[in-house]
Design a protein around this motif. Structure first.
Motif, PDB file in Angstrom:
ATOM      1  N   LEU A 353     -37.725  -1.200 -21.497  1.00 53.50           N
ATOM      2  CA  LEU A 353     -37.611  -2.454 -20.768  1.00 53.50           C
ATOM      3  C   LEU A 353     -36.888  -2.172 -19.452  1.00 53.50           C
ATOM      4  O   LEU A 353     -37.285  -2.880 -18.177  1.00 53.50           O
ATOM      5  CB  LEU A 353     -36.476  -3.249 -21.610  1.00 53.50           C
ATOM      6  N   LEU A 354     -36.147  -1.310 -19.462  1.00 52.73           N
ATOM      7  CA  LEU A 354     -35.181  -0.781 -18.334  1.00 52.73           C
ATOM      8  C   LEU A 354     -36.179  -0.203 -17.325  1.00 52.73           C
ATOM      9  O   LEU A 354     -36.227  -0.576 -15.844  1.00 52.73           O
ATOM     10  CB  LEU A 354     -34.155   0.134 -18.478  1.00 52.73           C
ATOM     11  N   GLY A 355     -37.252   0.540 -17.677  1.00 53.58           N
ATOM     12  CA  GLY A 355     -38.350   1.216 -16.698  1.00 53.58           C
ATOM     13  C   GLY A 355     -39.136   0.091 -16.362  1.00 53.58           C
ATOM     14  O   GLY A 355     -39.447  -0.004 -15.019  1.00 53.58           O
ATOM     15  N   GLY A 356     -39.576  -0.897 -17.131  1.00 53.78           N
ATOM     16  CA  GLY A 356     -40.352  -1.921 -16.816  1.00 53.78           C
ATOM     17  C   GLY A 356     -39.849  -2.948 -15.718  1.00 53.78           C
ATOM     18  O   GLY A 356     -40.425  -3.297 -14.751  1.00 53.78           O
ATOM     19  N   LEU A 357     -38.759  -3.262 -16.094  1.00 53.65           N
ATOM     20  CA  LEU A 357     -37.955  -4.258 -15.097  1.00 53.65           C
ATOM     21  C   LEU A 357     -37.677  -3.400 -13.884  1.00 53.65           C
ATOM     22  O   LEU A 357     -37.768  -4.217 -12.688  1.00 53.65           O
ATOM     23  CB  LEU A 357     -36.614  -4.986 -15.738  1.00 53.65           C
ATOM     24  N   SER A 358     -37.489  -2.446 -13.787  1.00 56.54           N
ATOM     25  CA  SER A 358     -37.011  -1.818 -12.439  1.00 56.54           C
ATOM     26  C   SER A 358     -38.404  -1.710 -11.781  1.00 56.54           C
ATOM     27  O   SER A 358     -38.564  -1.439 -10.624  1.00 56.54           O
ATOM     28  CB  SER A 358     -36.157  -0.134 -12.386  1.00 56.54           C
ATOM     29  N   GLY A 359     -39.737  -1.557 -12.574  1.00 56.48           N
ATOM     30  CA  GLY A 359     -40.938  -1.436 -11.863  1.00 56.48           C
ATOM     31  C   GLY A 359     -41.215  -2.716 -11.197  1.00 56.48           C
ATOM     32  O   GLY A 359     -41.775  -2.661 -10.170  1.00 56.48           O
ATOM     33  N   ILE A 360     -40.654  -3.999 -11.601  1.00 53.94           N
ATOM     34  CA  ILE A 360     -41.025  -5.110 -10.851  1.00 53.94           C
ATOM     35  C   ILE A 360     -40.314  -4.873  -9.754  1.00 53.94           C
ATOM     36  O   ILE A 360     -40.819  -5.194  -8.454  1.00 53.94           O
ATOM     37  CB  ILE A 360     -40.319  -6.433 -11.603  1.00 53.94           C
ATOM     38  N   TYR A 361     -39.061  -4.306  -9.469  1.00 52.03           N
ATOM     39  CA  TYR A 361     -38.340  -4.106  -8.210  1.00 52.03           C
ATOM     40  C   TYR A 361     -39.067  -3.184  -7.305  1.00 52.03           C
ATOM     41  O   TYR A 361     -39.234  -3.566  -6.108  1.00 52.03           O
ATOM     42  CB  TYR A 361     -37.074  -3.427  -8.877  1.00 52.03           C
ATOM     43  N   VAL A 362     -39.537  -2.119  -7.617  1.00 53.74           N
ATOM     44  CA  VAL A 362     -40.172  -1.091  -6.953  1.00 53.74           C
ATOM     45  C   VAL A 362     -41.804  -1.781  -6.517  1.00 53.74           C
ATOM     46  O   VAL A 362     -42.442  -0.927  -5.731  1.00 53.74           O
ATOM     47  CB  VAL A 362     -40.206   0.143  -7.299  1.00 53.74           C
ATOM     48  N   GLY A 363     -42.306  -2.809  -7.119  1.00 51.18           N
ATOM     49  CA  GLY A 363     -43.360  -3.322  -7.221  1.00 51.18           C
ATOM     50  C   GLY A 363     -43.506  -4.150  -5.899  1.00 51.18           C
ATOM     51  O   GLY A 363     -44.506  -4.913  -5.516  1.00 51.18           O
ATOM     52  N   SER A 364     -42.164  -4.550  -5.400  1.00 54.11           N
ATOM     53  CA  SER A 364     -42.030  -5.469  -4.298  1.00 54.11           C
ATOM     54  C   SER A 364     -42.105  -4.672  -3.057  1.00 54.11           C
ATOM     55  O   SER A 364     -40.790  -3.916  -2.904  1.00 54.11           O
ATOM     56  CB  SER A 364     -40.831  -6.310  -4.465  1.00 54.11           C
ATOM     57  N   PRO A 365     -42.779  -4.572  -2.040  1.00 56.76           N
ATOM     58  CA  PRO A 365     -42.814  -3.764  -0.765  1.00 56.76           C
ATOM     59  C   PRO A 365     -41.518  -3.879  -0.150  1.00 56.76           C
ATOM     60  O   PRO A 365     -40.875  -2.845   0.282  1.00 56.76           O
ATOM     61  CB  PRO A 365     -44.023  -4.131   0.056  1.00 56.76           C
ATOM     62  N   PRO A 366     -40.761  -4.962   0.114  1.00 57.93           N
ATOM     63  CA  PRO A 366     -39.636  -4.832   0.939  1.00 57.93           C
ATOM     64  C   PRO A 366     -38.544  -3.900   0.037  1.00 57.93           C
ATOM     65  O   PRO A 366     -37.875  -3.205   0.801  1.00 57.93           O
ATOM     66  CB  PRO A 366     -39.173  -6.310   1.186  1.00 57.93           C
ATOM     67  N   LEU A 367     -38.443  -4.019  -1.174  1.00 61.50           N
ATOM     68  CA  LEU A 367     -37.501  -3.559  -1.842  1.00 61.50           C
ATOM     69  C   LEU A 367     -38.072  -2.039  -1.880  1.00 61.50           C
ATOM     70  O   LEU A 367     -37.186  -1.153  -1.878  1.00 61.50           O
ATOM     71  CB  LEU A 367     -37.282  -4.219  -3.262  1.00 61.50           C
ATOM     72  N   ASP A 368     -39.108  -1.372  -2.034  1.00 67.54           N
ATOM     73  CA  ASP A 368     -39.587  -0.486  -2.327  1.00 67.54           C
ATOM     74  C   ASP A 368     -39.472   0.294  -0.896  1.00 67.54           C
ATOM     75  O   ASP A 368     -39.137   1.423  -1.158  1.00 67.54           O
ATOM     76  CB  ASP A 368     -41.092  -0.399  -2.631  1.00 67.54           C
ATOM     77  N   TYR A 369     -39.491  -0.330   0.279  1.00 70.73           N
ATOM     78  CA  TYR A 369     -39.108   0.367   1.261  1.00 70.73           C
ATOM     79  C   TYR A 369     -37.648   1.090   1.278  1.00 70.73           C
ATOM     80  O   TYR A 369     -37.510   1.837   1.813  1.00 70.73           O
ATOM     81  CB  TYR A 369     -39.208  -0.527   2.540  1.00 70.73           C
ATOM     82  N   HIS A 370     -37.045   0.030   0.556  1.00 67.97           N
ATOM     83  CA  HIS A 370     -35.547   0.610   0.586  1.00 67.97           C
ATOM     84  C   HIS A 370     -35.047   1.744  -0.367  1.00 67.97           C
ATOM     85  O   HIS A 370     -34.403   2.502   0.210  1.00 67.97           O
ATOM     86  CB  HIS A 370     -34.790  -0.601   0.097  1.00 67.97           C
ATOM     87  N   VAL A 371     -36.047   1.615  -1.339  1.00 71.44           N
ATOM     88  CA  VAL A 371     -35.805   2.929  -2.327  1.00 71.44           C
ATOM     89  C   VAL A 371     -36.569   3.887  -2.531  1.00 71.44           C
ATOM     90  O   VAL A 371     -36.541   4.931  -3.102  1.00 71.44           O
ATOM     91  CB  VAL A 371     -35.309   2.018  -3.898  1.00 71.44           C
ATOM     92  N   HIS A 372     -37.518   3.781  -1.679  1.00 73.34           N
ATOM     93  CA  HIS A 372     -38.849   4.682  -1.746  1.00 73.34           C
ATOM     94  C   HIS A 372     -38.415   5.975  -1.473  1.00 73.34           C
ATOM     95  O   HIS A 372     -37.211   6.466  -0.761  1.00 73.34           O
ATOM     96  CB  HIS A 372     -39.908   4.383  -0.775  1.00 73.34           C
ATOM     97  N   ASP A 373     -38.759   7.042  -2.319  1.00 72.99           N
ATOM     98  CA  ASP A 373     -38.099   8.472  -2.235  1.00 72.99           C
ATOM     99  C   ASP A 373     -36.822   8.715  -2.604  1.00 72.99           C
ATOM    100  O   ASP A 373     -36.210   9.754  -2.017  1.00 72.99           O
ATOM    101  CB  ASP A 373     -38.551   9.030  -0.943  1.00 72.99           C
TER     102      ASP A 373
END
Lengths: 537, 110
Positions: A353-373
């Motif tokens: 569940l923790l992996g899945g929920l944080s997946g929603i987070y990185v599935g959103s481009p603006p948030l992904d830009y912030h945490v990418h790499d």
């Protein structure tokens, strides 16, 4: 089962090399994959030791690059994917009432390609410039000849291609078994949930994995002077080919354990799995969606349709939610027996569940830009792959161990293994979310005290060693249970599917006695008179 | 008949994929994105056909062991090793490949 009795079985060393029995090939795949798991795990511990404090303690920067490359490669290409397929190789023929897997020779070739591939990939450490050091993704142009010179990278590519080819062959055999070798009465809507999870897994393997072979083949040619990925567009083309494999593989490493965990939960709840048809449909939708999300790994390239890939990535929450509904629905009202397999299965759903929920987070481009790499991403995918998949794997291992070996693993040691694994997993990976959010980039061998990341890194390293300890407890459990074997009998858990209708371990042709009538996906429950869902008021 | 039942479900999965890949046309005209996706979907069509044509298993002999399969896998491994180790490995692979195929044919006709 329209088969002729085979010739005298190949035993001993010869049997371990050339034997075609699907159970033996599956056991070899499992053992080989676990061998690579131990190797990849040791590499992870070295990496965590290096990162525990600022400064270079154990290895060089180039050495660290090789370590994280081989850790990721080993865990994905040589451990989780093959071990998931090994479960299917063993249990799919049994669950559908077949005497043997379809294409036993092809299946054997698949195993050996995997084993040779793994050995060749690891032999890259012997090369003059060391092993591959362009990450498990071998991103182009970082992995081309000028940037990663030497034969180590070539050996790694050859090894990955061989291992992946092997996995494709094994998946094709399982799919063919399900298509054409089902016992009379075993319609597709009576196939057990685990086998259904292998249907979608194998469909993804045969349709998405060839993309990796093309990507790697192109990379190999490129390294030897053929301009396969020329110009600025080359990197994007490589990423498309790679990630079209690279995201589906995440679900190949997930679905089999969803299927296994749902069966474990149903068995230890003493009832049928809740919402069988919904599970089947959601698995199909889940698998299709997971073929349509590869671009979310490329959000920051600016070269993909971010809206589409964000939409499909977020939509994954719907079929995933249905799997959770199935698990919870099965638990509610069940007569729960909290043995080790059941606890691992519940932990699988909770940890994932923790992996899945944080997946929603990185599935959103603006948030992904912030945490990418960053380490946020490292935490996210370790919660899906280690905290998710491996918990499900151990649920399956503790559940099916008596069937495969004929004896039980110790329950007490199993629970100790689980407790340490839960603690280790969360102590290791939870701090990584904070490290990533605070800006710690992934794939770095060093940081400075001024970064103020030391405490969280120490915590993470301690957690990694606790995971190592939990695996040591599992090995001890295997050893103790082997030396002081407690015979399990054919059906120690009150199982529901056909593998429990035969001896433990099963005979060469799987079933000696006639199969029970197959009227549902749980024929053994029918035999015991437990009413089918449609018969309930 | 079993194959037809399975083909239906593989077909349903293919339809899901077609819907999702068609939706992608609304969002991008990038050729590479479409080519990668559609190649995988086209790849599924022969799979459905094979499933449709699959017959119920007849009485057949099961192989107990297959040395030819192992030699063939070793041959492929040597061919791949040729990329890192040079032509000699690829040539060894080719020779092993011939041996492997001969062994497999012998096994099947025995």
């Amino acid at each position: 089962m329209s088969v002729a009795a085979p010739l005298a079985p190949a035993r001993g060393l010869a049997g371990a090399v050339v034997g075609t029995d699907h159970k033996s090939v599956a056991a070899r795949t499992f053992i080989t994959a676990f061998g690579f798991f131990f190797a990849g795990g040791v590499v992870a511990l070295i990496m965590r030791w290096e990162l525990a404090t600022p400064g270079m303690q154990v290895t060089s920067r180039a050495g660290y690059d090789q370590l994280f490359t081989m850790h990721g490669s080993t865990m994905i290409y040589l451990f989780v994917t093959p071990v998931a397929l090994s479960l299917g190789t063993y249990f799919v023929p049994l669950q559908v009432g077949a005497a043997e897997i379809a294409g036993p020779r092809v299946n054997l070739i698949g195993y050996w390609l995997l084993a040779f591939g793994g050995v060749i990939a690891w032999s890259s450490f012997l090369a003059r410039n060391g092993a591959a050091q362009a990450a498990w993704t071998a991103e182009f142009p970082m992995s081309d000849a000028p940037n990663t010179p030497g034969t180590g990278m070539d050996l790694w590519i050859a090894g990955v291609m061989l291992a992946t080819s092997g996995v494709i062959l094994m998946a094709a055999c399982q799919l063919a078994t399900i298509v054409a070798r089902r016992a009379p009465g075993m319609t597709m809507l009576r196939v057990p949930v685990f086998t259904w999870s292998m249907v979608v897994t194998c469909l993804m393997v045969v349709s998405a994995f060839p993309s990796l072979l093309i990507a790697m083949g192109g990379l190999l040619l490129d390294r030897h002077g053929v301009d396969v990925y020329p110009g600025a567009g080359g990197a994007t083309a490589y990423q498309h080919l790679f990630w079209f494999y690279g995201h589906p593989v995440v679900y190949v490493m997930f679905f089999p354990f969803v299927g296994a965990s749902l069966e474990v939960i149903a068995t230890f709840s003493g009832r049928r799995v809740f919402g069988y048809k919904g599970i089947v449909l959601s698995l199909l939708a889940f698998a299709a969606l997971s073929m349509a999300v590869w671009g979310h790994h490329m959000f920051t390239t600016g070269q993909v349709a971010n809206h589409y890939f964000s939409l499909t990535s977020t939509m994954l929450a719907v079929p995933a939610g249905m799997e959770y509904v199935a698990a919870i629905g099965t638990l509610i009202g069940g007569a729960l027996v909290l043995r080790t397999p059941m606890l691992f299965a519940i932990a699988f759903f909770l940890q994932f569940l923790l992996g899945g929920l944080s997946g929603i987070y990185v599935g959103s481009p603006p948030l992904d830009y912030h945490v990418h790499d960053s380490y946020f991403v490292v935490a996210h995918f370790h919660y899906t792959l280690l905290a998710g998949s491996v918990f499900g794997l151990f649920a399956a291992v503790y559940y099916w161990w008596p069937k495969v070996t004929g004896f039980h693993l110790r329950d007490g040691l199993g629970k100790l293994h689980l407790a340490l694994f839960v603690i280790g997993t969360n102590v290791t990976f939870l701090p990584m979310f904070f490290l990533g959010y605070d800006g710690m980039p992934r794939r770095v061998a060093n940081y400075t005290p001024a970064d103020r990341w030391t405490t969280l890194n120490v915590l993470s390293t301690v957690g990694a060693f606790v995971i190592g300890l939990s695996i040591a407890v599992f090995c001890l459990n295997v050893l103790v249970s082997w030396l002081r074997a407690e015979p399990a009998g054919p059906d120690p858990w009150g199982g529901q599917t056909l593998e429990w209708a035969t001896s433990s371990p099963p005979p060469r042709l799987n079933f000696v006695a006639p199969l029970p009538p197959i009227r549902s996906s749980e024929p053994l429950l029918d035999l015991r008179g437990v009413p089918a869902p449609e018969a309930l008021p | 008949m079993r194959g037809r039942d399975a083909a239906l479900w593989i077909g349903l999965w293919t339809v899901f994929n077609i819907v999702l890949s068609t939706l992608l046309f609304v969002f991008t005209t990038d050729l590479m994105t479409h080519v990668v996706y559609w190649l995988a979907i086209v790849w599924l069509l022969p799979l459905i056909l094979i499933a449709l044509l699959a017959r119920d298993p007849g009485r057949r002999a099961l192989p107990q062991a297959s040395g030819g399969s192992v030699v063939l896998a070793l041959a492929v491994a040597f061919l791949a090793l040729g990329a890192g180790l040079g032509l000699w490995a690829a040539l060894c692979g080719a020779a092993l490949g011939v041996v492997g195929v001969v062994l497999l044919v012998t096994e099947r006709s025995a």
